[in-house]
Design a protein around this motif. Structure first.
Motif, PDB file in Angstrom:
ATOM      1  N   TYR A   4      -3.566   3.098  -2.825  1.00 32.30           N
ATOM      2  CA  TYR A   4      -3.503   3.872  -1.582  1.00 32.30           C
ATOM      3  C   TYR A   4      -4.415   3.298  -0.490  1.00 32.30           C
ATOM      4  O   TYR A   4      -4.508   3.846   0.590  1.00 32.30           O
ATOM      5  CB  TYR A   4      -3.893   5.324  -1.846  1.00 32.30           C
ATOM      6  CG  TYR A   4      -2.979   6.007  -2.823  1.00 32.30           C
ATOM      7  CD1 TYR A   4      -1.819   6.643  -2.396  1.00 32.30           C
ATOM      8  CD2 TYR A   4      -3.247   5.987  -4.195  1.00 32.30           C
ATOM      9  CE1 TYR A   4      -0.960   7.263  -3.295  1.00 32.30           C
ATOM     10  CE2 TYR A   4      -2.396   6.585  -5.099  1.00 32.30           C
ATOM     11  CZ  TYR A   4      -1.254   7.220  -4.647  1.00 32.30           C
ATOM     12  OH  TYR A   4      -0.398   7.822  -5.537  1.00 32.30           O
ATOM     13  N   THR A  36       0.830  -1.203   0.000  1.00 37.21           N
ATOM     14  CA  THR A  36       0.000   0.000   0.000  1.00 37.21           C
ATOM     15  C   THR A  36       0.864   1.252   0.000  1.00 37.21           C
ATOM     16  O   THR A  36       1.822   1.361   0.754  1.00 37.21           O
ATOM     17  CB  THR A  36      -0.903   0.015   1.249  1.00 37.21           C
ATOM     18  OG1 THR A  36      -1.692  -1.165   1.241  1.00 37.21           O
ATOM     19  CG2 THR A  36      -1.796   1.234   1.257  1.00 37.21           C
ATOM     20  N   LYS A  37       0.506   2.209  -0.849  1.00 38.52           N
ATOM     21  CA  LYS A  37       1.168   3.513  -0.848  1.00 38.52           C
ATOM     22  C   LYS A  37       0.531   4.368   0.236  1.00 38.52           C
ATOM     23  O   LYS A  37      -0.691   4.353   0.397  1.00 38.52           O
ATOM     24  CB  LYS A  37       0.951   4.233  -2.176  1.00 38.52           C
ATOM     25  CG  LYS A  37       1.672   3.675  -3.353  1.00 38.52           C
ATOM     26  CD  LYS A  37       1.388   4.584  -4.554  1.00 38.52           C
ATOM     27  CE  LYS A  37       2.039   4.096  -5.796  1.00 38.52           C
ATOM     28  NZ  LYS A  37       1.799   5.014  -6.923  1.00 38.52           N
ATOM     29  N   LEU A  38       1.343   5.106   0.965  1.00 38.34           N
ATOM     30  CA  LEU A  38       0.816   6.077   1.922  1.00 38.34           C
ATOM     31  C   LEU A  38       1.141   7.464   1.401  1.00 38.34           C
ATOM     32  O   LEU A  38       2.314   7.813   1.259  1.00 38.34           O
ATOM     33  CB  LEU A  38       1.428   5.884   3.316  1.00 38.34           C
ATOM     34  CG  LEU A  38       0.995   6.924   4.352  1.00 38.34           C
ATOM     35  CD1 LEU A  38      -0.519   6.856   4.589  1.00 38.34           C
ATOM     36  CD2 LEU A  38       1.749   6.733   5.651  1.00 38.34           C
ATOM     37  N   PHE A  39       0.107   8.231   1.104  1.00 37.92           N
ATOM     38  CA  PHE A  39       0.311   9.601   0.659  1.00 37.92           C
ATOM     39  C   PHE A  39       0.431  10.494   1.880  1.00 37.92           C
ATOM     40  O   PHE A  39      -0.377  10.410   2.810  1.00 37.92           O
ATOM     41  CB  PHE A  39      -0.847  10.087  -0.215  1.00 37.92           C
ATOM     42  CG  PHE A  39      -0.694  11.524  -0.628  1.00 37.92           C
ATOM     43  CD1 PHE A  39       0.185  11.859  -1.641  1.00 37.92           C
ATOM     44  CD2 PHE A  39      -1.390  12.520   0.023  1.00 37.92           C
ATOM     45  CE1 PHE A  39       0.370  13.189  -2.005  1.00 37.92           C
ATOM     46  CE2 PHE A  39      -1.230  13.850  -0.338  1.00 37.92           C
ATOM     47  CZ  PHE A  39      -0.343  14.182  -1.358  1.00 37.92           C
ATOM     48  N   ALA A  68      -2.768  10.676  -7.318  1.00 39.20           N
ATOM     49  CA  ALA A  68      -3.412   9.461  -7.812  1.00 39.20           C
ATOM     50  C   ALA A  68      -3.923   9.634  -9.244  1.00 39.20           C
ATOM     51  O   ALA A  68      -4.522   8.715  -9.793  1.00 39.20           O
ATOM     52  CB  ALA A  68      -4.564   9.065  -6.881  1.00 39.20           C
ATOM     53  N   LEU A  72      -3.751  14.465  -2.790  1.00 42.11           N
ATOM     54  CA  LEU A  72      -3.861  13.016  -2.979  1.00 42.11           C
ATOM     55  C   LEU A  72      -4.534  12.718  -4.317  1.00 42.11           C
ATOM     56  O   LEU A  72      -4.077  11.859  -5.075  1.00 42.11           O
ATOM     57  CB  LEU A  72      -4.656  12.385  -1.830  1.00 42.11           C
ATOM     58  CG  LEU A  72      -5.072  10.915  -1.996  1.00 42.11           C
ATOM     59  CD1 LEU A  72      -3.855  10.015  -2.162  1.00 42.11           C
ATOM     60  CD2 LEU A  72      -5.922  10.473  -0.812  1.00 42.11           C
TER      61      LEU A  72
END
Length: 138
Positions: free
Chosen positions: A133, A2-5, A42, A38
């Motif tokens: 995300y 998972t990407k964390l913004f 994205a 975000l």
């Protein structure tokens, strides 16, 4: 994975109250700035989404204040998406100054018909853009 913004901003003098800390109402404004960034990261084109008939609105917001942030401090806003539903998504923002947790919360967004109002299914392109995300892997 998972990407964390995370979005970072600096507290401006005008955002502080008489106690010399960030006025509580600014945290939702900070969140709004972070969610816009975000969307940008994205590659969700908000204006095109609205023109295409779908809008994204806040249906519910909750913030728990833990500590105070002050003028000129850098606030990091972590933006984990914890749920992608059929017509909604949930973000659980965490506001930090360094390692200090300043505030945290939960914001539920609902997709709506931009012309007629009312709930609408999340566009598949938006779902695909947010999928990396999303911490639950939905």
């Amino acid at each position: 994975m998972t990407k964390l913004f995370t979005h970072q901003l600096r507290v401006r003098y005008s955002e502080c109250d008489q106690q010399n800390v960030v006025f509580n109402g600014h945290y939702l404004f900070y969140y709004d700035v972070a969610v816009t960034e975000l969307l940008r990261e994205a590659t969700v084109d908000y204006a095109a989404m609205v023109e295409g008939g779908t809008d994204l609105v806040v249906a519910e917001a909750r913030i728990v204040y833990r500590q105070a942030a002050r003028f000129d401090e850098l606030i990091d806003i972590d933006m984990p998406i914890t749920r992608l539903g059929t017509t909604s998504l949930i973000v659980r923002p965490r506001f930090r100054v360094g390692e200090r947790l300043i505030a945290e919360g939960e914001v539920r967004h609902v997709f709506t018909d931009s012309a007629a109002g009312g709930k609408k299914e999340m566009p598949s392109t938006v779902r695909a853009a947010f999928q990396p995300y999303t911490s639950t892997g939905e």
